[in-house]
Each structure stands twice: as C-alpha cells, then as structure tokens.
Design a protein around this motif. Sequence first.
Motif, PDB file in Angstrom:
ATOM      1  N   ASN A  91       6.749  11.620 -33.032  1.00  0.00           N
ATOM      2  CA  ASN A  91       5.867  10.462 -32.872  1.00  0.00           C
ATOM      3  C   ASN A  91       6.033   9.575 -34.107  1.00  0.00           C
ATOM      4  OD1 ASN A  91       3.915   8.604 -32.315  1.00  0.00           O
ATOM      5  ND2 ASN A  91       2.201  10.040 -32.219  1.00  0.00           N
ATOM      6  N   LYS A  93       4.242   7.310 -35.385  1.00  0.00           N
ATOM      7  CA  LYS A  93       3.041   7.055 -36.170  1.00  0.00           C
ATOM      8  C   LYS A  93       2.581   8.258 -36.990  1.00  0.00           C
ATOM      9  CE  LYS A  93       1.136   3.426 -33.210  1.00  0.00           C
ATOM     10  NZ  LYS A  93      -0.054   2.988 -32.446  1.00  0.00           N
ATOM     11  N   SER A  94       2.982   9.465 -36.606  1.00  0.00           N
ATOM     12  CA  SER A  94       2.442  10.646 -37.286  1.00  0.00           C
ATOM     13  C   SER A  94       3.500  11.596 -37.838  1.00  0.00           C
ATOM     14  CB  SER A  94       1.542  11.431 -36.312  1.00  0.00           C
ATOM     15  OG  SER A  94       2.298  11.859 -35.176  1.00  0.00           O
ATOM     16  N   LYS A 139       7.086   1.468 -41.218  1.00  0.00           N
ATOM     17  CA  LYS A 139       6.432   2.771 -41.083  1.00  0.00           C
ATOM     18  C   LYS A 139       5.028   2.741 -41.682  1.00  0.00           C
ATOM     19  CE  LYS A 139       6.784   7.372 -40.381  1.00  0.00           C
ATOM     20  NZ  LYS A 139       7.068   8.006 -39.081  1.00  0.00           N
ATOM     21  N   SER A 143       2.135   3.050 -38.821  1.00  0.00           N
ATOM     22  CA  SER A 143       1.754   4.460 -38.669  1.00  0.00           C
ATOM     23  C   SER A 143       0.374   4.725 -39.271  1.00  0.00           C
ATOM     24  CB  SER A 143       2.786   5.363 -39.327  1.00  0.00           C
ATOM     25  OG  SER A 143       2.775   5.177 -40.727  1.00  0.00           O
ATOM     26  N   ASP A 144      -0.124   5.929 -39.034  1.00  0.00           N
ATOM     27  CA  ASP A 144      -1.394   6.361 -39.609  1.00  0.00           C
ATOM     28  C   ASP A 144      -1.174   7.548 -40.554  1.00  0.00           C
ATOM     29  OD1 ASP A 144      -0.586   8.077 -37.698  1.00  0.00           O
ATOM     30  OD2 ASP A 144      -2.527   8.284 -36.691  1.00  0.00           O
TER      31      ASP A 144
END
Length: 240
Positions: A91, A93-94, A139, A143-144
């Motif tokens: 993923n 984002k993670s 990124k 992303s988180d």
Amino acid sequence: MPSAVDYSELGGNLPAIASLSASFSQASLSLPSPYYPPLPPGERKAFSDVRRTFCLFVTFDLLFITLLWIIELNINKSIWTSLENEVINYNFKSSFFDIFVLAVFRFLCLQVGYAAFRLRHWWVIAITTLVTSAFLIAKVILSDLFSQNAFGYVLPITSFVVAWLETWFLDFKVLTQEAEDERVYLAAVNAACERAPMIFPTAVSDGQFYSPPESLAGSEEDLDEEGLGRRAVTEQVFLF
C-alpha cells in the motif's frame, strides 16, 4: 700490398684517447638534472581513490536504508507478518517497501554508471537524485507514515539526505579531483615529450666536422731553418 700499420703512432695516441674518454665521462656526470633522461610520468590508476570512496558510500546508502527498514519491520509485529503486509499487500500510503526499492534503484544505477562504465559525467546521479526527491516528496504528501511510528520520519528524511550527499560528493570531489589528475598527467606527458629532443638529438652528418691535414714529420725543423735563413738575409741587408 697494403702498407703496414705503424703501431708506434697508435701507441703514442693511447694516453690522449684515455684522457679524452675520462674527461667525457666526468662531463656526463656533471650534467645538470634537466639533461638527464626524464622519468616517465606515473601510470594513471584505472579506478581512482576518490571514485572508490564514492562507490563505498553508495553501498553504505543501500545497507543503511536496508537496516532501517528491517528494524521497522520488526518493531511491532514479527518480521514475516510485516513483510507480508508491506510487500505482498503493498500500500503506497502505509508501506516502507518502496523506500527500500528506491535505495536499490540508486545503488544499481550509480554502481553501473560510475563503477562498471566509469563515467565522468553527472547525468546518471542527476537522474537518481531527481527520481528520489520527487518520489519522497510525493510519498510524504500523500501517505500517512507520520502517524505510524518514528520510522515514518527517519526513512524518508534519511533517504533524501543521503541521495543529495552522493550528488555533492560526486560533483565536488570525484569529478573535480579526476579532472585535476588528468590535467597534471597530460602536463607531465607534454613536458616529457618536449625534453626528449634535448636529450636524444638527431644524427650529425660527417660534413659538420673538419679535421685539418696532418703535418709532415720534421715540418717544425724546416720552419725553424727557414726562419733562421730569413733572419740572416735581413741582417745582411741592414749591413749594406
């Protein structure tokens, strides 16, 4: 029948020949350093020390990012569970897996370009730094990662800083130092080529030397008698 060689005359000239040879050897030893044959310029290294250091730094970049990623995989869950989540169930984002792939991309491009092909241009590292910077900025924005753990800060920042350090090192150290070494080597080669004609002159023709004819035996006695005769005639003229 050829006339016999007069070895007595040759024997009389041997001391003169020996003296001439000794004086010539002393003159050759007293020549100043510019007249000695120039030493050949040192051989250039196929792989300079500063380029080797750069390649080691690129390898350190990959190993350091890999170590940080492995620590991140093992921080909360088991390493195999984290690998499955970040690699198989990737993923954007993670996952931190793409940052590791980015480090592998930099390593391969830089090692192939500057170690295998020994390029002397900045275009390869310009591409790797541009791709790294653009990807990490995207990124961080999309992303988180910052909400997960401390590695959400460490991995992107470390990858960004190391990529720009590689760019600085190549541009200001590797290429500059190798250009200076090339200039010094060419100057040494040109100096050796210019000094070669002074040390190894061209062949001299026989016409440049002139040997006066040998005087006949007893010629000095004839000259003395002729001088005495002229003096006697001059004295008689003055008496009359």
